[in-house]
Motif scaffolding. Sequence first.
Motif, PDB file in Angstrom:
ATOM      1  N   ALA A  49       0.842  -1.192   0.000  1.00 56.96           N
ATOM      2  CA  ALA A  49       0.000   0.000   0.000  1.00 56.96           C
ATOM      3  C   ALA A  49       0.878   1.241   0.000  1.00 56.96           C
ATOM      4  O   ALA A  49       2.011   1.207   0.460  1.00 56.96           O
ATOM      5  CB  ALA A  49      -0.907  -0.004   1.235  1.00 56.96           C
ATOM      6  N   PRO A  50       0.410   2.368  -0.538  1.00 57.99           N
ATOM      7  CA  PRO A  50       1.203   3.595  -0.529  1.00 57.99           C
ATOM      8  C   PRO A  50       1.634   3.964   0.881  1.00 57.99           C
ATOM      9  O   PRO A  50       0.939   3.689   1.856  1.00 57.99           O
ATOM     10  CB  PRO A  50       0.232   4.637  -1.106  1.00 57.99           C
ATOM     11  N   ALA A  51       2.818   4.593   0.969  1.00 56.31           N
ATOM     12  CA  ALA A  51       3.392   4.893   2.274  1.00 56.31           C
ATOM     13  C   ALA A  51       2.494   5.805   3.098  1.00 56.31           C
ATOM     14  O   ALA A  51       2.510   5.763   4.326  1.00 56.31           O
ATOM     15  CB  ALA A  51       4.771   5.530   2.083  1.00 56.31           C
ATOM     16  N   HIS A  52       1.666   6.652   2.412  1.00 57.42           N
ATOM     17  CA  HIS A  52       0.832   7.594   3.159  1.00 57.42           C
ATOM     18  C   HIS A  52      -0.424   6.927   3.713  1.00 57.42           C
ATOM     19  O   HIS A  52      -1.201   7.546   4.433  1.00 57.42           O
ATOM     20  CB  HIS A  52       0.432   8.768   2.252  1.00 57.42           C
ATOM     21  N   ALA A  53      -0.630   5.621   3.341  1.00 58.03           N
ATOM     22  CA  ALA A  53      -1.867   4.968   3.767  1.00 58.03           C
ATOM     23  C   ALA A  53      -1.933   4.793   5.272  1.00 58.03           C
ATOM     24  O   ALA A  53      -2.997   4.806   5.859  1.00 58.03           O
ATOM     25  CB  ALA A  53      -2.005   3.611   3.072  1.00 58.03           C
ATOM     26  N   GLN A  54      -0.801   4.630   5.912  1.00 59.09           N
ATOM     27  CA  GLN A  54      -0.803   4.451   7.357  1.00 59.09           C
ATOM     28  C   GLN A  54       0.562   4.831   7.900  1.00 59.09           C
ATOM     29  O   GLN A  54       1.588   4.585   7.284  1.00 59.09           O
ATOM     30  CB  GLN A  54      -1.112   2.993   7.728  1.00 59.09           C
ATOM     31  N   SER A  55       0.567   5.446   9.061  1.00 59.69           N
ATOM     32  CA  SER A  55       1.825   5.792   9.719  1.00 59.69           C
ATOM     33  C   SER A  55       1.757   5.318  11.167  1.00 59.69           C
ATOM     34  O   SER A  55       0.677   5.050  11.705  1.00 59.69           O
ATOM     35  CB  SER A  55       2.081   7.305   9.666  1.00 59.69           C
ATOM     36  N   TYR A  56       2.921   5.193  11.781  1.00 63.98           N
ATOM     37  CA  TYR A  56       3.017   4.636  13.126  1.00 63.98           C
ATOM     38  C   TYR A  56       3.900   5.531  13.979  1.00 63.98           C
ATOM     39  O   TYR A  56       4.771   6.252  13.477  1.00 63.98           O
ATOM     40  CB  TYR A  56       3.633   3.233  13.080  1.00 63.98           C
ATOM     41  N   ALA A  57       3.681   5.462  15.285  1.00 69.80           N
ATOM     42  CA  ALA A  57       4.569   6.088  16.265  1.00 69.80           C
ATOM     43  C   ALA A  57       4.661   5.130  17.445  1.00 69.80           C
ATOM     44  O   ALA A  57       3.641   4.707  17.994  1.00 69.80           O
ATOM     45  CB  ALA A  57       4.035   7.448  16.709  1.00 69.80           C
ATOM     46  N   PHE A  58       5.890   4.762  17.824  1.00 64.44           N
ATOM     47  CA  PHE A  58       6.092   3.744  18.848  1.00 64.44           C
ATOM     48  C   PHE A  58       6.757   4.341  20.081  1.00 64.44           C
ATOM     49  O   PHE A  58       7.768   5.038  19.973  1.00 64.44           O
ATOM     50  CB  PHE A  58       6.949   2.601  18.307  1.00 64.44           C
ATOM     51  N   SER A  59       6.167   4.051  21.218  1.00 62.12           N
ATOM     52  CA  SER A  59       6.769   4.470  22.485  1.00 62.12           C
ATOM     53  C   SER A  59       7.688   3.388  23.043  1.00 62.12           C
ATOM     54  O   SER A  59       8.431   3.625  23.995  1.00 62.12           O
ATOM     55  CB  SER A  59       5.672   4.797  23.512  1.00 62.12           C
ATOM     56  N   ASN A  60       7.634   2.198  22.416  1.00 60.93           N
ATOM     57  CA  ASN A  60       8.420   1.085  22.930  1.00 60.93           C
ATOM     58  C   ASN A  60       8.776   0.147  21.776  1.00 60.93           C
ATOM     59  O   ASN A  60       7.973  -0.074  20.877  1.00 60.93           O
ATOM     60  CB  ASN A  60       7.630   0.319  24.003  1.00 60.93           C
ATOM     61  N   VAL A  61       9.997  -0.388  21.827  1.00 60.78           N
ATOM     62  CA  VAL A  61      10.434  -1.400  20.869  1.00 60.78           C
ATOM     63  C   VAL A  61      10.777  -2.660  21.660  1.00 60.78           C
ATOM     64  O   VAL A  61      11.621  -2.628  22.562  1.00 60.78           O
ATOM     65  CB  VAL A  61      11.643  -0.943  20.042  1.00 60.78           C
ATOM     66  N   ARG A  62      10.119  -3.752  21.336  1.00 57.99           N
ATOM     67  CA  ARG A  62      10.332  -5.015  22.043  1.00 57.99           C
ATOM     68  C   ARG A  62      10.989  -6.018  21.098  1.00 57.99           C
ATOM     69  O   ARG A  62      10.516  -6.220  19.977  1.00 57.99           O
ATOM     70  CB  ARG A  62       9.001  -5.568  22.556  1.00 57.99           C
ATOM     71  N   VAL A  63      12.082  -6.632  21.551  1.00 57.23           N
ATOM     72  CA  VAL A  63      12.819  -7.602  20.742  1.00 57.23           C
ATOM     73  C   VAL A  63      12.648  -8.982  21.350  1.00 57.23           C
ATOM     74  O   VAL A  63      12.821  -9.165  22.564  1.00 57.23           O
ATOM     75  CB  VAL A  63      14.319  -7.232  20.661  1.00 57.23           C
ATOM     76  N   THR A  64      12.310  -9.955  20.516  1.00 55.91           N
ATOM     77  CA  THR A  64      12.143 -11.331  20.991  1.00 55.91           C
ATOM     78  C   THR A  64      12.960 -12.280  20.108  1.00 55.91           C
ATOM     79  O   THR A  64      13.231 -11.981  18.940  1.00 55.91           O
ATOM     80  CB  THR A  64      10.665 -11.769  20.960  1.00 55.91           C
TER      81      THR A  64
END
Length: 258
Positions: A49-64
């Motif tokens: 989908a086009p990049a403008h279709a959805q954006s994100y902002a993360f307060s936390n990055v979890r690695v597993t």
Amino acid sequence: MADRFEGGAALPPNRTGAAGTASAGGFAKRAALALFLGTTVIGGAAFVAPAHAQSYAFSNVRVTGNQYVDAATIATYAGIGRGQQVSAAQLNDAYQRIMNSGLFETVELTPQGGTLTIAVRENPMINRIAFEGNNRLKDENLEKIIQSKSRRIFSPSQAEADAAAIADAYRTSGRVAATVDPKVIRRNDNRVDLVFEIREGDVSEVESINFTGNRAFSDTRLRRVLASKQAGLLRRLIQSDSYVEERIEFDKQLLTDF
């Protein structure tokens, strides 16, 4: 369903190049990227989908899933800052950066609200490195040539490069037909033994050296200028009659200077 950015590379076939070049079928990584953004993946190709279709902002990055590589290093590869607005294309870029590190077999990025979950499956740790079939070059000399080391993460691309470097070392010693195949032996606890199987081949000798276009100096006189020599009775003792490409370039310079 949460959006997912995922891909993976199975531990590849045990085959690499001959005479200084790695074969295309050797440890080549195969990674398939799937972007689930209300789109369809067909035959490994993702319709994004086009990049403008959805954006994100993360307060936390979890690695597993990480065992040897610490979470902070993986987050650094991702390069996504806390609170930073990122698009689907930027998440794709983050995925590529993590995969391109050469440390992981699979990587999956899953946005879940304010948390970005990065699930990885690491490449195995190298338990030991061994060389088989080498007589002309000893183990201790080959260990100085390669970059793969025991107790480091196994990298298929590095194993390819190491095999090519070993073949080059044989080529410069006159064994242009030498081939090197890296083999991976699986051990427990996500470890592998990396074995380089070497077929040294025979020494390529210079049977004769001839010149064309020389008028001022005879062939015999010009041969004395060269570092390369013709194979003779003492060929077992004198290695200057071995064919070495780098020596040919040196001979050209010697002739020019003469």
